[in-house]
Design an enzyme around this catalytic site. Structure first.
Site, PDB file in Angstrom:
ATOM      1  N   TYR A  81     -18.415   0.125   4.086  1.00  0.00           N
ATOM      2  CA  TYR A  81     -19.887   0.179   4.079  1.00  0.00           C
ATOM      3  C   TYR A  81     -20.450   1.216   5.038  1.00  0.00           C
ATOM      4  O   TYR A  81     -21.660   1.384   5.123  1.00  0.00           O
ATOM      5  CB  TYR A  81     -20.485  -1.194   4.396  1.00  0.00           C
ATOM      6  CG  TYR A  81     -19.867  -1.924   5.567  1.00  0.00           C
ATOM      7  CD1 TYR A  81     -20.174  -1.587   6.871  1.00  0.00           C
ATOM      8  CD2 TYR A  81     -18.972  -2.955   5.348  1.00  0.00           C
ATOM      9  CE1 TYR A  81     -19.602  -2.240   7.942  1.00  0.00           C
ATOM     10  CE2 TYR A  81     -18.377  -3.632   6.404  1.00  0.00           C
ATOM     11  CZ  TYR A  81     -18.705  -3.282   7.692  1.00  0.00           C
ATOM     12  OH  TYR A  81     -18.120  -3.939   8.754  1.00  0.00           O
ATOM     13  N   LYS A  82     -19.600   1.944   5.754  1.00  0.00           N
ATOM     14  CA  LYS A  82     -20.079   2.984   6.644  1.00  0.00           C
ATOM     15  C   LYS A  82     -20.152   4.302   5.871  1.00  0.00           C
ATOM     16  O   LYS A  82     -21.053   4.510   5.065  1.00  0.00           O
ATOM     17  CB  LYS A  82     -19.172   3.083   7.868  1.00  0.00           C
ATOM     18  CG  LYS A  82     -19.103   1.793   8.698  1.00  0.00           C
ATOM     19  CD  LYS A  82     -18.213   1.942   9.897  1.00  0.00           C
ATOM     20  CE  LYS A  82     -17.950   0.632  10.619  1.00  0.00           C
ATOM     21  NZ  LYS A  82     -19.167  -0.001  11.157  1.00  0.00           N
ATOM     22  N   PHE A  88     -13.144  -2.199  19.193  1.00  0.00           N
ATOM     23  CA  PHE A  88     -14.221  -3.016  18.657  1.00  0.00           C
ATOM     24  C   PHE A  88     -13.908  -4.494  18.908  1.00  0.00           C
ATOM     25  O   PHE A  88     -12.746  -4.902  18.829  1.00  0.00           O
ATOM     26  CB  PHE A  88     -14.363  -2.747  17.151  1.00  0.00           C
ATOM     27  CG  PHE A  88     -15.588  -3.356  16.544  1.00  0.00           C
ATOM     28  CD1 PHE A  88     -16.831  -2.774  16.749  1.00  0.00           C
ATOM     29  CD2 PHE A  88     -15.504  -4.505  15.783  1.00  0.00           C
ATOM     30  CE1 PHE A  88     -17.971  -3.330  16.195  1.00  0.00           C
ATOM     31  CE2 PHE A  88     -16.641  -5.073  15.229  1.00  0.00           C
ATOM     32  CZ  PHE A  88     -17.886  -4.484  15.430  1.00  0.00           C
ATOM     33  N   ASP A 143      -7.042   0.995  12.782  1.00  0.00           N
ATOM     34  CA  ASP A 143      -8.346   0.667  12.218  1.00  0.00           C
ATOM     35  C   ASP A 143      -9.058   1.989  11.935  1.00  0.00           C
ATOM     36  O   ASP A 143      -9.368   2.750  12.861  1.00  0.00           O
ATOM     37  CB  ASP A 143      -9.150  -0.192  13.206  1.00  0.00           C
ATOM     38  CG  ASP A 143     -10.457  -0.698  12.617  1.00  0.00           C
ATOM     39  OD1 ASP A 143     -10.977  -0.080  11.660  1.00  0.00           O
ATOM     40  OD2 ASP A 143     -10.987  -1.700  13.129  1.00  0.00           O
ATOM     41  N   ARG A 192     -26.276   5.285  19.890  1.00  0.00           N
ATOM     42  CA  ARG A 192     -25.288   5.911  19.017  1.00  0.00           C
ATOM     43  C   ARG A 192     -26.005   6.548  17.838  1.00  0.00           C
ATOM     44  O   ARG A 192     -26.766   5.879  17.128  1.00  0.00           O
ATOM     45  CB  ARG A 192     -24.285   4.867  18.527  1.00  0.00           C
ATOM     46  CG  ARG A 192     -23.056   5.451  17.874  1.00  0.00           C
ATOM     47  CD  ARG A 192     -22.058   4.370  17.520  1.00  0.00           C
ATOM     48  NE  ARG A 192     -22.578   3.453  16.512  1.00  0.00           N
ATOM     49  CZ  ARG A 192     -21.868   2.469  15.971  1.00  0.00           C
ATOM     50  NH1 ARG A 192     -20.630   2.259  16.367  1.00  0.00           N
ATOM     51  NH2 ARG A 192     -22.391   1.684  15.051  1.00  0.00           N
TER      52      ARG A 192
END
Length: 408
Positions: free
Chosen positions: A229-230, A127, A204, A378
């Site tokens: 928050y995912k 990322f 991560d 995605r």
């Protein structure tokens, strides 16, 4: 088409977690939410908790709340998160700050703990924030930045890691699940290899936490960070977490030395003296409001069971691949995620040149996926809030829009 409809119905009826979808607040204008790996849906329980907090806690207790409960929240909630989703014991996890800030803290602390080594390793497909921070820390510390270049369309392999490790490497930074392809890295094997080379590994976990068992303590992971928050449904901007193995905590000096990380925060002393244990990795005032919704999702995950969540996640992605093969592959769409469930996370990536232009049209139709450069769509399938019928609805709309634009 009827076969897919029947399959979706059968899978939803057989889903042992289906009833838990009612725990989430629906969106009136969304017919297929396929972005749960970017921002999870809110829970009804969180709406109630947030409202009650304003009146019954913040409003009623005011500043007394810090003495009564809030000061302990980063470590108390960290311990709960560690137990429910990380496979980690107490005293090793802290909630607070953003993923970016926590990555910076642990990268700087990790390389400083290996002063005789001058190489920081990352991979080119990680990322952007992870890559940018690795670049910044390498520049600040005068380190060589060694970059793993995975094979096209693949994640970082054990062989890739073996090829770059040597006695100069201080820290290896990788993601557990690739944010684009969803390929799962070999966390246990790579951690063992890194330790054999005398280096530290920083994982991560943003795209794996809450959707699959991780087992940090059993694997012997050194350092880890992740967002909430995912799949943890903490809400937009909810605080991240960091994990530091107990054996390493007194060896690391964190670089963002705020007052909340001191041994006596209210002494207001003239110099920084770190707290014992994980508290030393705190910096500023913890985001108490941002922790509220996370508590509700952790409770729901514990009720559901992480193994059952992983099984539902595998079933959802398997069905999404089946629907894509049937409806989208004839239109030229390609799967860019592993077909083998054991090495695939909680989302899939499909690719086509049309997807950049189609994404805003899909959003307007109530189908919400994520576009990823240069040509990827995605589909993030949060197991507790997503039905198989919803997945099929979304993929069907994608197929209809593509056919209407002449891609048949």
């Amino acid at each position: 088409m009827s076969t897919l409809d029947e399959r979706a119905g059968e899978l939803d009826r057989a889903d042992p977690l289906a009833a838990l979808r009612a725990e989430f607040i629906p969106s009136d204008d969304v017919i297929a939410y396929l972005d749960g790996n970017s921002l999870g849906r809110p829970l009804h329980a969180s709406r109630k908790r947030l409202a009650e907090f304003v009146t019954d806690v913040w409003g009623a207790r005011l500043i007394r709340g810090w003495d009564e409960r809030w000061m302990a929240a980063p470590t108390e909630l960290g311990d709960r998160l560690a137990r429910v989703v990380l496979g980690a014991g107490r005293g090793q996890t802290l909630v607070g700050d953003s993923t970016s800030v926590l990555l910076y803290k642990l990268l700087r602390a990790g390389v400083a703990a290996r002063p005789d080594r001058d190489v920081l390793v990352m991979d080119s497909g990680n990322f952007p924030t992870d890559r940018f921070l690795a670049q910044s820390v390498a520049q600040e510390r005068g380190l060589e930045l060694r970059v793993i270049e995975p094979a096209a369309g693949a994640g970082v392999s054990v062989a890739d890691v073996e090829a770059v490790l040597d006695e100069r490497v201080a820290v290896l930074l990788l993601s557990h699940v690739d944010y684009r392809s969803a390929e799962i890295a070999a966390l246990a094997q790579i951690t063992t290899l890194t330790h054999a080379a005398g280096a530290l590994v920083l994982w991560d976990l943003s795209h794996s936490v809450g959707v699959m068992p991780i087992g940090l303590d059993a694997v012997g992971v050194d350092l880890a960070v992740g967002c909430t928050y995912k799949y943890l449904n903490g809400g937009p901007g909810s605080p991240a977490f960091l994990y530091v193995a107990a054996a390493l905590q007194d060896q690391l000096t964190q670089p963002v030395t705020g007052w909340m990380g001191t041994a006596e925060p209210f002494a207001m002393g003239p110099s920084y003296v770190p707290a014992e244990g994980m508290r030393r990795f705190a910096s500023g005032t913890p985001p108490i409001v941002g922790m509220l919704a996370l508590r509700d999702m952790l409770a729901l995950i514990e009720r559901a069971g992480l193994d059952r969540i992983r099984a539902k996640s595998v079933a959802l992605t398997e069905f999404a691949i089946e629907a894509s093969d049937t409806l989208l592959a004839p239109l030229g769409v390609e799967l860019a995620s592993p077909r083998e469930a054991a090495v695939r996370g909680g989302h899939i990536m499909i690719e086509h040149d049309a997807f950049r232009g189609l994404t805003p049209i899909l959003w307007a139709r109530g189908v919400i996926p994520d576009f990823r450069e240069p040509r990827g769509l995605r589909l993030g399938l949060s197991p507790l809030s997503t039905s198989f019928a919803e997945v099929l609805t979304g993929i069907t709309v994608i197929a209809q829009l593509m056919a209407a634009r002449g891609y048949a």
